[in-house]
Write a protein that holds these residues in place. Structure first.
Motif, PDB file in Angstrom:
ATOM      1  N   TYR A  95      -4.604   1.572   4.001  1.00  0.00           N
ATOM      2  CA  TYR A  95      -4.415   2.267   2.730  1.00  0.00           C
ATOM      3  C   TYR A  95      -5.043   3.659   2.769  1.00  0.00           C
ATOM      4  O   TYR A  95      -4.471   4.626   2.257  1.00  0.00           O
ATOM      5  N   ALA A  96      -6.223   3.776   3.377  1.00  0.00           N
ATOM      6  CA  ALA A  96      -6.905   5.072   3.454  1.00  0.00           C
ATOM      7  C   ALA A  96      -6.079   6.087   4.223  1.00  0.00           C
ATOM      8  O   ALA A  96      -6.124   7.291   3.929  1.00  0.00           O
ATOM      9  N   GLU A  97      -5.317   5.626   5.209  1.00  0.00           N
ATOM     10  CA  GLU A  97      -4.511   6.531   6.032  1.00  0.00           C
ATOM     11  C   GLU A  97      -3.103   6.737   5.476  1.00  0.00           C
ATOM     12  O   GLU A  97      -2.315   7.479   6.069  1.00  0.00           O
ATOM     13  N   SER A  98      -2.791   6.089   4.354  1.00  0.00           N
ATOM     14  CA  SER A  98      -1.461   6.204   3.752  1.00  0.00           C
ATOM     15  C   SER A  98      -1.442   7.330   2.724  1.00  0.00           C
ATOM     16  O   SER A  98      -2.470   7.946   2.423  1.00  0.00           O
ATOM     17  N   ALA A  99      -0.251   7.561   2.171  1.00  0.00           N
ATOM     18  CA  ALA A  99      -0.117   8.587   1.130  1.00  0.00           C
ATOM     19  C   ALA A  99      -0.643   8.099  -0.214  1.00  0.00           C
ATOM     20  O   ALA A  99      -0.825   8.900  -1.141  1.00  0.00           O
ATOM     21  N   HIS A 100      -0.884   6.805  -0.345  1.00  0.00           N
ATOM     22  CA  HIS A 100      -1.359   6.217  -1.610  1.00  0.00           C
ATOM     23  C   HIS A 100      -2.605   5.372  -1.335  1.00  0.00           C
ATOM     24  O   HIS A 100      -2.530   4.148  -1.188  1.00  0.00           O
ATOM     25  N   PRO A 101      -3.780   6.038  -1.268  1.00  0.00           N
ATOM     26  CA  PRO A 101      -4.982   5.346  -0.811  1.00  0.00           C
ATOM     27  C   PRO A 101      -5.723   4.529  -1.872  1.00  0.00           C
ATOM     28  O   PRO A 101      -6.667   3.810  -1.531  1.00  0.00           O
ATOM     29  N   ALA A 102      -5.330   4.611  -3.139  1.00  0.00           N
ATOM     30  CA  ALA A 102      -6.090   3.955  -4.208  1.00  0.00           C
ATOM     31  C   ALA A 102      -6.295   2.447  -3.994  1.00  0.00           C
ATOM     32  O   ALA A 102      -7.381   1.933  -4.295  1.00  0.00           O
ATOM     33  N   PRO A 103      -5.294   1.685  -3.485  1.00  0.00           N
ATOM     34  CA  PRO A 103      -5.518   0.243  -3.297  1.00  0.00           C
ATOM     35  C   PRO A 103      -6.667  -0.102  -2.344  1.00  0.00           C
ATOM     36  O   PRO A 103      -7.139  -1.241  -2.357  1.00  0.00           O
ATOM     37  N   ALA A 104      -7.112   0.852  -1.528  1.00  0.00           N
ATOM     38  CA  ALA A 104      -8.269   0.585  -0.655  1.00  0.00           C
ATOM     39  C   ALA A 104      -9.477   0.184  -1.487  1.00  0.00           C
ATOM     40  O   ALA A 104     -10.264  -0.687  -1.082  1.00  0.00           O
ATOM     41  N   LEU A 105      -9.632   0.791  -2.660  1.00  0.00           N
ATOM     42  CA  LEU A 105     -10.752   0.456  -3.539  1.00  0.00           C
ATOM     43  C   LEU A 105     -10.597  -0.956  -4.096  1.00  0.00           C
ATOM     44  O   LEU A 105     -11.590  -1.679  -4.260  1.00  0.00           O
ATOM     45  N   ASP A 106      -9.354  -1.352  -4.371  1.00  0.00           N
ATOM     46  CA  ASP A 106      -9.098  -2.715  -4.854  1.00  0.00           C
ATOM     47  C   ASP A 106      -9.432  -3.741  -3.780  1.00  0.00           C
ATOM     48  O   ASP A 106      -9.971  -4.812  -4.075  1.00  0.00           O
ATOM     49  N   VAL A 107      -9.091  -3.444  -2.535  1.00  0.00           N
ATOM     50  CA  VAL A 107      -9.397  -4.352  -1.421  1.00  0.00           C
ATOM     51  C   VAL A 107     -10.911  -4.520  -1.302  1.00  0.00           C
ATOM     52  O   VAL A 107     -11.411  -5.634  -1.107  1.00  0.00           O
TER      53      VAL A 107
END
Length: 472
Positions: A95-107
């Protein structure tokens, strides 16, 4: 009895089926359709999707695809009630390396809720996600967790914190973290140098680079030089930029698009377009859209409108798709060449041909296009009909064209709007003073200059670079 025997045989075959599925994931051709077939086979042989070993290998295989099927990966991850730290870290990284990194915080929140302890690999990528989001609050919360877990001295975490604070523009905090790093790696130096460079702190970039060379523990690479070249371009430090260019050629670091684009930008901003074009031609297969944009915009803003438009035509012939930055250069080129009709044609093609939504910068170019050609009233009416709120730059552009064509009444209208949206800007006083001078109202010129002094308005200094910087 027969049903029980069948159930028993299925359970007995599960370990072998699991091993078979994992083997397939590791050896088969990497494609989404094949991975889905393996996944379906696992489900048919009664291997639950929540099985941690299957999920680990399936997620790892899926994220190795380019692009990664994030929805599919997330659907698998969401089935896991007790994910391992490896799986959580993998999800945060992708997620951090994607264009939409916000779900990394959810993980990260899910792993904490599930009682999974983060490790040294968790927080660098989580901070990278915060940096992409430019979320200062989330990043500071993560830093707090890092400190509580005693990981604040890990160099990977420290480098990520430097990058995070630079991305958020909090350079004092970035430098504070940098100062506390005892074992500075090349990544450390690149993070601080490029972070300061991206935030327009060019003099500090030169000082940091000098400190890096004196420390002598690591050698600069191409990314280091990009930051240094950007600073040279910002300062107009051409002699130093040329020395960097020579070093890049000798060290073989010039053969990539990032370095080439930085060199084009340097020579373009210093007005050496023969040198910029030479770098552009020598880039060959390393050229990308940014390379074209750098040269087109550089030519356009320095008055080489025809050359910029010729280059744009060549770009189209080579099948490259222009970006919003390309079109700023094209519109500005039309403005400098007085090609009003062509400018409006290109503006319409932005939407109809290239699917680019015009931004305030493009509307500003159109105002400049009309104003430079002497159509000052049309430029004013164009501003009034713009679908977005005109910025100070747009009104400033109109004021500049009024000065060019000695349109005092319209210039005062533009000035009044500027006082509303951006009061106290020194450049606006200079433009209005030039307008009064152009129409011979010298008493107003003196009056305005007195107002500047009494109001504490000072003309912003130009770009400077000390001779010590250039020597060092």
């Amino acid at each position: 009895m027969q049903t029980n025997q069948q159930t028993s045989s299925v359970h007995c075959s599960e370990p072998s089926s699991l091993r078979h599925c994992i083997s397939l994931l590791q050896t088969c051709t990497k494609s989404l359709s094949i991975f889905k077939q393996i996944h379906a086979h696992a489900l048919r042989t009664c291997i639950p999707i929540s099985h941690p070993l299957l999920a680990r290998h399936l997620i790892f295989s899926l994220v190795s695809l380019s692009p990664s099927p994030l929805r599919y990966v997330h659907a698998i991850f969401s089935q896991l009630t007790h994910p391992t730290v490896f799986i959580c870290n993998t999800m945060i990284r992708v997620y951090a390396e994607s264009a939409h990194p916000a779900p990394a915080l959810d993980v990260h929140r899910k792993m904490l809720h599930a009682g999974v302890s983060p490790d040294m690999h968790t927080y660098p990528f989580l901070l990278k996600a915060c940096a992409k989001l430019m979320s200062l609050r989330d990043g500071e919360v993560v830093q707090g967790k890092v400190v509580r877990l005693g990981m604040e001295r890990l160099v990977f975490v420290q480098n990520a914190l430097v990058h995070f604070y630079c991305s958020c523009g909090i350079l004092e905090s970035a430098y504070k973290v940098f100062e506390g790093i005892t074992e500075r790696t090349l990544v450390t130096w690149n993070s601080i140098i490029n972070g300061f460079s991206a935030n327009g702190r060019a003099n500090e970039v030169l000082a940091l680079y000098r400190e890096m060379i004196i420390a002598g523990r690591v050698d600069p690479n191409g990314f280091t030089m990009v930051g240094l070249l950007t600073a040279c371009a910002e300062l107009g430090a051409l002699p130093l930029g040329k020395r960097v260019h020579v070093y890049l050629i000798k060290s073989g670091l010039n053969r990539n698009s990032y370095v080439g684009n930085a060199l084009i930008d340097l020579y373009g901003k210093c007005g050496l377009f023969d040198e910029a074009h030479k770098v552009f031609d020598e880039m060959g297969r390393y050229r990308n859209v940014v390379s074209w944009n750098s040269l087109i915009v550089g030519l356009a803003v320095n008055g080489y409108g025809k050359q910029a438009l010729d280059l744009f035509a060549q770009m189209e012939r080579e099948g490259l798709v222009p970006t919003d930055i390309t079109m700023i250069g094209v519109l500005y080129a039309c403005s400098h060449c007085g090609l009003v009709d062509d400018g409006f044609m290109y503006f319409e093609q932005m939407k109809s041909r290239y699917n680019i939504t015009p931004q305030i910068e493009h509307f500003g170019c159109m105002v400049d296009l009309l104003g430079r050609s002497g159509k000052v009233n049309e430029a004013y009416n164009y501003i009034l009909k713009m679908p977005i709120e005109p910025s100070a730059v747009v009104w400033r552009t109109l004021l500049g064209t009024c000065t060019m064509h000695k349109k005092l009444e319209m210039g005062l209208t533009a000035w009044a709007r500027l006082v509303e949206v951006d009061p106290g800007h020194s450049g606006d006083y200079v433009l209005l003073s030039n307008l009064y001078a152009a129409v011979g109202q010298w008493s107003q010129v003196h009056k305005l200059r007195k107002e500047m002094l009494s109001g504490g308005v000072r003309k912003n200094p130009g770009r400077t670079c000390s001779m010590k910087c250039l020597r060092d």
